[in-house]
Design an enzyme around this catalytic site. Structure first.
Site, PDB file in Angstrom:
ATOM      1  CG  ASP A 178      -2.227   0.721   0.999  1.00 15.73           C
ATOM      2  OD1 ASP A 178      -2.322   1.514   0.036  1.00 15.73           O
ATOM      3  OD2 ASP A 178      -3.169   0.508   1.790  1.00 15.73           O
TER       4      ASP A 178
ATOM      5  CG  ASP B  11      -9.174   2.180  -0.172  1.00 19.32           C
ATOM      6  OD1 ASP B  11      -8.699   1.053  -0.415  1.00 19.32           O
ATOM      7  OD2 ASP B  11      -8.519   3.085   0.371  1.00 19.32           O
TER       8      ASP B  11
END
Length: 729
Positions: free
Chosen positions: A478, A548
């Site tokens: 990430d 997301d």
């Protein structure tokens, strides 16, 4: 071979499957002109398209209008300062402070296959799959060689471009702009498509008319970004999914980029793409070289859809690498939306047991397992197991998960550092910062200065130690913030403009080390969701977390835009709980499964807390994934209807390469009162073959299904979904 040089006419002809690209060496001064790019032609010398017999004439015939010539001639690679006042591709500052650069043809070479780009991701191909051309240009005054690099993939409508700049002089030269591609098109009757958005709504499709002036898509955030993707399309204003000429351009790069379309004074259109010149300057010492990232160019004479399928084929076969390149990915369940930071070994094992019972194949432990991280305000950089949470240690947890028949994956954010971390307290100068200025926080974290080798080595070795300690088979990488306060304590002011590009090269280096040391690990990239969904990342990881936002309806627009250029096999997509954590929307569990099926497919929820009805549906969805994933991963993708345009219905199809099988996904976003059944016309089938609808056993020809259509009689209510599976009889 796909590339030929015609000595008498000084013409290069590049031929892909249905594409021709022609370059010409012009005049005694050996200008390099762009002649033609489009549908394949048999002609070689089409120099009349350059209008050389019209004023302003080439300089050797009429030197008095040299500047006017430069400002209208379609240079194959335009340069700053000579009189081309359109956006140019190359700008320099030599040791005397001069900024003009003028190139002339010097030499060339043609060879089979494709070379790697030094330190950069790029497409690849074998000698029998592609042919490459390198044209060496020279600026004798600045002592620069500029090598224009082209590769033609003969079985696809693909040509790639890159640039290498070499300092052959005795003094340093500063490169202030090095774009990878420049093309001039005749006319202004074009539209431009780009992919825009923000966090949780990435890559929404925007189509607008090209007009005079510049239309720019770019990022200055240190990453390709949520807001803009390094991909644009130039297309006929009348082009559709299935008709018209379309040109797609995608930069194989994961940092700041510029993609620009310029409508010019003589009704021409210039397209450029490459590293964003903002905050960029590269000091090129004598005998050094700079390599610009690759641009993939795709031509289609049959609309947007054919362009899309060409990109998919190229990336699946000539960009994505490794063990999982052509392999079905494990169905995973990620604990992020299930627990956020509130978990321990017992909670994870409880989720794993329930997951194993319904056929899920992997547990992924997300953020919160290291340091003393119980919120997003600490511990990044301290990649040490928190045994207050992970009782018994990581190996114990992984072994217990493996005993249940599940694989194990783990989350990292290697590029970041928290102010509240042991690493920051020991090395506060390891973050990107300007001396004497307090850097800005984002998500309460800083960015590590990856231009420093000791930082890269420390972080990578920390990650390697964790991955070597247990049977970990998946990594989610990430990156949750942009780069600001651009400064480095080890790079001097003369090379300040190199920081952002050196940062990207360091990320590539770490990912290369990871995939080399752990070839059996499935790497999934992520950047606050989809901020780094670009081909540079696909070179290292076969899949990227798409967004997301896991809401099935918002995902329709996100996945439509993403799939315009990137393969379905690359799109990280999960079924999550409702009300959705991002938008609060409640959709049927079945529909969430259908939408996630057009990606990697997995789960993002607490399986111990969802309703029994939803939990009982998971084994059916698992079976659905295993039944259809080979087709979804390998087949040809067709858009049938577009929620991004009509706002109430979405539909797409994946058809096997041999046209023996097709899977059509239909999502009714909004129900309609007092209407007949909805009818859709299918695409990509063999019109002379018969197909059986697996659900109804009805048999129809491909011709009638594509030209007459199929009726959807059982879609009822908002957010209803349906799959149609057709098998050739």
């Amino acid at each position: 071979m796909g590339i030929k040089f015609f000595e008498d006419d000084k013409i290069f002809k590049l031929d892909a499957k249905n594409t021709s690209y022609i370059i010409s060496i012009v005049d005694e001064e050996k200008f390099i002109g762009h002649v033609y790019y489009g549908k394949k032609i048999i002609d070689e010398n089409v120099n009349y398209l350059l209008r050389l017999e019209e004023p302003p004439y080439v300089p050797s015939k009429n030197n008095r209008d040299r500047v006017s010539f430069y400002d209208s001639f379609p240079m194959e690679y335009s340069t700053h300062g000579i009189g081309d006042f359109r956006e140019t591709a190359l700008a320099i500052k030599d040791f005397n402070g001069n900024t003009t650069c003028k190139l002339r043809y010097c030499s060339h070479k043609i060879y089979e296959g494709k070379k790697e780009l030094k330190d950069l991701p790029a497409t690849f191909g074998k000698n029998n799959e592609c042919t490459s051309l390198e044209i060496t240009c020279l600026d004798e005054d600045a002592n620069l060689e500029v090598i224009l690099i082209y590769t033609v993939f003969e079985s696809l409508d693909v040509i790639t471009r890159s640039v290498r700049v070499e300092n052959i002089g005795k003094e340093e030269v500063y490169l202030t702009k090095v774009l990878s591609m420049c093309i001039d098109f005749d006319g202004l009757n074009y539209d431009m498509i780009s992919l825009h958005g923000s966090w949780a709504r990435e890559r929404h499709i925007l189509r607008k008319k090209v007009t005079y002036g510049t239309q720019t898509v770019s990022s200055v955030r240190g990453e390709s970004s949520h807001q803009d993707n390094p991909f644009i399309v130039l297309l006929d204003s009348s082009a559709t999914q299935d008709f018209g000429e379309v040109y797609g351009f995608n930069l194989v790069y994961s940092g700041n980029f510029l993609a620009q379309v310029e409508g010019c004074q003589f009704d021409t259109t210039r397209v450029l793409m490459g590293i964003n010149p903002s905050d960029f300057e590269w000091k090129l010492e004598p005998n050094e070289e700079f390599v610009a990232p690759e641009v993939v160019m795709v031509y289609s004479d049959e609309g947007i859809g054919k362009m899309t399928r060409t990109f998919h084929d190229l990336y699946r076969n000539h960009l994505i690498r490794g063990k999982f390149k052509d392999k079905k990915r494990p169905i995973l369940i990620n604990n992020w939306e299930a627990t956020y930071f509130d978990f321990d070994t017992d909670k994870l094992l409880l989720i794993a047991r329930e997951a194993a019972n319904v056929g899920i194949e992997m547990l992924v432990m997300d953020d919160g397992w290291f340091g003393h991280r119980n919120a997003d305000n600490s511990s990044l950089g301290d990649w040490i197991i928190n045994e207050n949470k992970i009782k018994g240690g990581l190996k114990y947890l992984v072994d217990e998960v493996n005993k249940l028949g599940l694989e194990f994956g783990i989350w990292f954010e290697p590029e970041m550092i928290s102010p509240d971390s042991d690493l920051y307290r020991e090395h506060p100068d390891w973050c990107i910062h300007i001396d004497g200025r307090t850097p800005a926080l984002c998500r309460e974290q800083y960015v590590l200065d990856l231009t420093r080798k000791e930082v890269v080595d420390y972080i990578y070795e920390s990650i390697k130690k964790v991955l070597s300690s247990a049977n970990i088979t998946y990594v989610k990488w990430d990156m949750n913030r942009q780069i600001t306060d651009l400064g480095s304590s080890v790079i001097g002011k003369e090379q300040h403009g190199e920081i952002l590009h050196r940062y990207v090269l360091a990320v590539y280096d770490m990912m290369n080390r990871l995939t080399t040391d752990f070839p059996n690990i499935l790497l999934e990239n992520c950047s606050g969701g989809g901020a780094r969904f670009d081909p540079g990342m696909l070179y290292y990881s076969p899949q990227i977390w798409c967004s997301d936002d896991t809401d099935a309806i918002e995902r329709l627009k996100i996945q439509e835009g993403t799939a315009m250029v990137y393969p379905l096999s690359a799109m990280g997509a999960h079924v999550s709980d409702c009300p959705n954590h991002t938008v609060g929307r409640t959709t049927p569990f079945e529909t969430r499964g259908y939408v996630a099926l057009s990606g990697t497919f997995g789960y993002e929820l607490d399986i111990t807390k969802i309703s029994e009805e939803d939990r009982n549906m998971i084994p059916k969805q698992v079976a659905m994934y295993h039944k259809y994933n080979d087709l979804v991963r390998e087949g040809d993708y067709y858009r049938i209807d577009n929620f991004s345009e009509n706002n109430n219905f979405d539909s797409w199809a994946v058809v096997s390469k041999n046209k023996d099988e097709a899977l059509i996904t239909c999502i009714q976003v909004l129900g309609r009162p007092n209407y007949h059944s909805r009818r859709i016309k299918l695409k990509g089938l063999d019109e002379n073959s018969m197909y059986r609808n697996e659900e109804t056993n009805e048999i129809y020809s491909g011709g009638v299904l594509m030209n007459g259509g199929i009726n959807l009689t059982d879609l009822y209510g908002d957010y209803a979904g349906k799959l149609i599976h057709l098998i050739k009889c």
